[in-house]
Design an enzyme around this catalytic site. Structure first.
Site, PDB file in Angstrom:
ATOM      1  NE  ARG A 174       7.989  79.568 -22.431  1.00 17.16           N
ATOM      2  CZ  ARG A 174       7.547  78.466 -21.693  1.00 17.16           C
ATOM      3  NH1 ARG A 174       8.186  77.724 -21.304  1.00 17.16           N
ATOM      4  NH2 ARG A 174       6.189  78.235 -21.813  1.00 17.16           N
ATOM      5  CG  ASN A 221       6.957  81.648 -20.258  1.00 15.36           C
ATOM      6  OD1 ASN A 221       7.318  82.347 -21.166  1.00 15.36           O
ATOM      7  ND2 ASN A 221       5.643  81.050 -20.275  1.00 15.36           N
TER       8      ASN A 221
END
Length: 124
Positions: free
Chosen positions: A32, A50
């Site tokens: 990320r 996530n």
């Protein structure tokens, strides 16, 4: 909400938005954060989360050509992290198995961005 373009011809600018799901070893490997770095370098705004099923979800918006570059980058393993300057040993464990893309908005003239910047959205 900020306009996509700050030019007098802003109504002629087009905005695209995609939703991307990335599968593989993409959690716990700075996926990320490196996505945020890559998107920011491309002038893309959005979020990366996530998911409970171990995938990463990305919602990104900007010019279509730049979004296509982000999608291409999403397929990269450790070299993708290195490309944006991330050298943590965990990034070497990164492994992408599949990338699924949905074009939510495809070159809509005069559209406004939902996100002001690209950020790590945490867990969803």
């Amino acid at each position: 909400m900020a306009s996509l373009c700050a030019t007098p011809a802003a109504t002629l600018c087009s905005l695209s938005r995609i939703r991307v799901f990335v599968e593989g070893k993409v959690q716990g490997v700075y996926y990320r954060e490196t996505t945020r770095l890559k998107a920011t370098s491309l002038g893309i705004t959005g979020r990366a989360w996530n998911l409970a099923d171990k995938r990463v979800e990305i919602v990104a918006e900007g010019q279509k050509e730049r979004l296509e570059k982000l999608v291409e980058w999403c397929w990269k393993g450790p070299e993708g992290a290195a490309e944006v300057g991330m050298t943590d040993p965990l990034t070497k464990k990164r492994m992408v198995k599949n990338v699924t893309v949905e074009w939510v908005v495809d070159e809509q003239p005069g559209a406004e961005r939902v996100y002001a910047e690209f950020a790590n959205g945490g867990k969803k």
